[in-house]
Motif scaffolding. Sequence first.
Motif, PDB file in Angstrom:
ATOM      1  N   SER A 115       0.823  -1.200   0.000  1.00 33.07           N
ATOM      2  CA  SER A 115       0.000   0.000   0.000  1.00 33.07           C
ATOM      3  C   SER A 115       0.865   1.262   0.000  1.00 33.07           C
ATOM      4  CB  SER A 115      -0.882   0.001   1.244  1.00 33.07           C
ATOM      5  OG  SER A 115      -1.419   1.279   1.438  1.00 33.07           O
ATOM      6  N   SER A 116       0.420   2.256  -0.763  1.00 34.14           N
ATOM      7  CA  SER A 116       1.169   3.519  -0.796  1.00 34.14           C
ATOM      8  C   SER A 116       1.022   4.271   0.528  1.00 34.14           C
ATOM      9  CB  SER A 116       0.701   4.381  -1.964  1.00 34.14           C
ATOM     10  OG  SER A 116      -0.664   4.675  -1.824  1.00 34.14           O
ATOM     11  N   ASP A 117       0.062   3.813   1.387  1.00 34.23           N
ATOM     12  CA  ASP A 117      -0.074   4.469   2.699  1.00 34.23           C
ATOM     13  C   ASP A 117       1.191   4.296   3.528  1.00 34.23           C
ATOM     14  OD1 ASP A 117      -2.602   4.951   1.880  1.00 34.23           O
ATOM     15  OD2 ASP A 117      -3.531   3.361   3.080  1.00 34.23           O
ATOM     16  N   ASP A 118       1.964   3.259   3.191  1.00 40.47           N
ATOM     17  CA  ASP A 118       3.137   2.954   4.012  1.00 40.47           C
ATOM     18  C   ASP A 118       4.383   3.726   3.592  1.00 40.47           C
ATOM     19  OD1 ASP A 118       1.538   1.130   5.280  1.00 40.47           O
ATOM     20  OD2 ASP A 118       2.122  -0.526   3.976  1.00 40.47           O
ATOM     21  N   VAL A 119       4.297   4.493   2.528  1.00 38.98           N
ATOM     22  CA  VAL A 119       5.511   5.205   2.092  1.00 38.98           C
ATOM     23  C   VAL A 119       5.319   6.710   2.210  1.00 38.98           C
ATOM     24  CG1 VAL A 119       6.240   3.439   0.445  1.00 38.98           C
ATOM     25  CG2 VAL A 119       4.814   5.312  -0.346  1.00 38.98           C
ATOM     26  N   GLU A 120       6.412   7.368   2.505  1.00 45.42           N
ATOM     27  CA  GLU A 120       6.396   8.830   2.535  1.00 45.42           C
ATOM     28  C   GLU A 120       7.281   9.295   1.385  1.00 45.42           C
ATOM     29  OE1 GLU A 120       7.372  12.278   5.768  1.00 45.42           O
ATOM     30  OE2 GLU A 120       6.715  10.305   6.462  1.00 45.42           O
ATOM     31  N   LEU A 121       6.697  10.024   0.456  1.00 43.18           N
ATOM     32  CA  LEU A 121       7.463  10.454  -0.716  1.00 43.18           C
ATOM     33  C   LEU A 121       8.329  11.656  -0.345  1.00 43.18           C
ATOM     34  CD1 LEU A 121       4.661  10.201  -3.434  1.00 43.18           C
ATOM     35  CD2 LEU A 121       6.447   8.541  -2.874  1.00 43.18           C
ATOM     36  N   SER A 122       9.563  11.643  -0.850  1.00 44.11           N
ATOM     37  CA  SER A 122      10.461  12.754  -0.525  1.00 44.11           C
ATOM     38  C   SER A 122      11.170  13.220  -1.789  1.00 44.11           C
ATOM     39  CB  SER A 122      11.487  12.294   0.500  1.00 44.11           C
ATOM     40  OG  SER A 122      12.204  11.195  -0.020  1.00 44.11           O
ATOM     41  N   LEU A 123      11.798  14.389  -1.694  1.00 43.63           N
ATOM     42  CA  LEU A 123      12.617  14.884  -2.803  1.00 43.63           C
ATOM     43  C   LEU A 123      13.970  14.177  -2.732  1.00 43.63           C
ATOM     44  CD1 LEU A 123      11.949  18.727  -2.737  1.00 43.63           C
ATOM     45  CD2 LEU A 123      10.996  17.032  -4.294  1.00 43.63           C
ATOM     46  N   GLY A 124      14.482  13.752  -3.888  1.00 45.78           N
ATOM     47  CA  GLY A 124      15.774  13.084  -3.912  1.00 45.78           C
ATOM     48  C   GLY A 124      15.735  11.737  -3.208  1.00 45.78           C
ATOM     49  N   PRO A 125      16.865  11.015  -3.108  1.00 45.88           N
ATOM     50  CA  PRO A 125      18.125  11.404  -3.726  1.00 45.88           C
ATOM     51  C   PRO A 125      18.011  11.364  -5.256  1.00 45.88           C
ATOM     52  CG  PRO A 125      18.248   9.147  -2.943  1.00 45.88           C
ATOM     53  CD  PRO A 125      16.925   9.687  -2.487  1.00 45.88           C
ATOM     54  N   TRP A 126      18.955  12.031  -5.909  1.00 47.01           N
ATOM     55  CA  TRP A 126      18.897  12.115  -7.360  1.00 47.01           C
ATOM     56  C   TRP A 126      19.903  11.159  -7.990  1.00 47.01           C
ATOM     57  CZ3 TRP A 126      18.186  16.038  -3.984  1.00 47.01           C
ATOM     58  CH2 TRP A 126      16.964  16.722  -4.085  1.00 47.01           C
ATOM     59  N   CYS A 127      19.647  10.842  -9.241  1.00 47.10           N
ATOM     60  CA  CYS A 127      20.575   9.988  -9.992  1.00 47.10           C
ATOM     61  C   CYS A 127      21.347  10.899 -10.960  1.00 47.10           C
ATOM     62  CB  CYS A 127      19.790   8.932 -10.770  1.00 47.10           C
ATOM     63  SG  CYS A 127      20.825   7.915 -11.796  1.00 47.10           S
ATOM     64  N   CYS A 128      22.660  10.858 -10.879  1.00 51.39           N
ATOM     65  CA  CYS A 128      23.494  11.723 -11.735  1.00 51.39           C
ATOM     66  C   CYS A 128      23.324  11.295 -13.195  1.00 51.39           C
ATOM     67  CB  CYS A 128      24.951  11.608 -11.298  1.00 51.39           C
ATOM     68  SG  CYS A 128      26.095  12.474 -12.399  1.00 51.39           S
TER      69      CYS A 128
END
Length: 287
Positions: free
Chosen positions: A126-139
């Motif tokens: 379930s997407s309820d279990d994840v917290e979306l964040s900025l990054g990390p980025w892929c070079c």
Amino acid sequence: MQYSNIVQQVLELARQASEAPDSAARQLIEKDLRTFLKTLKAAEIYMLATLMYLGRDGGGVAGLMDRYQQMSDSFGTPERAIDQMLTKNGLHKYLRNSLKTLETAGIEVDSLLTTHIDSPLALLNSSDDVELSLGPWCCDRCGQVISKPEHGLLQWLTRSNDGHCIGRDLQIVHVNHASPLGLPNGCCPDPSEEFARDGSGHSDVPLHWMLEPDGLVRLLAFIEEGEFPAKEVSRIMMRLLIPGYETAKPYFQKAIDAGIVDDELPKDYFFQSQLGDIVANIPKLEK
Ligand SMILES: [Zn+2]
């Protein structure tokens, strides 16, 4: 729409096409069928193809999900599976046969994609279990992780032509001191080589600055001035500013193919709930 209704709809249109009085009428019905199939999710299409072959080749339902897996791997895209189904004159008969086989085995059609054991859509995290964040980025240069904004740059090359700026190679890269490629240029292009190629000069700004309101204005100005195509800038914007985007990005196509998300928006565009569904199911998509 319930999956059993989808199968019935396809079966009915295929039956009408096979009984059409002439080829013009048949083509019209087949066009309707193709249009309907194109509204379906990839998993729904691959399962239809699986049922078609079950009905054509006979055999029991054991291994049905293995066959589904082979089907999605060998077709590669839902469009190819649709093309394959539409070449079969006996499509409605094959589907009817497979429905009988499922009924005999006591398997509900509606359970195939949602609750059946080993089903591609069963037991999704379930997407309820994840917290979306900025990054990390892929070079974009070395492919390694840029673990924090202070280790990254947005860099591009630009040249002037009749008073207009023409940009190229807008990308997210490591800053020199964090680059795995080492000095002198790290993950940035060689400025003298690039200038020799077409007169382009090198520009960059720190990634942490790009995450601020001024960074968004910088990118919008690229579009306003036509320095870069809007399509290119919008992808960079989403990578920088949309939580979960960069993490989910390598899995976009796999998630569409598996039916975890659909592709109702333009290519590479996803709402937060969809990015949540992709990120939550990365372990499954990596298998
Ligand atoms: Zn790098």
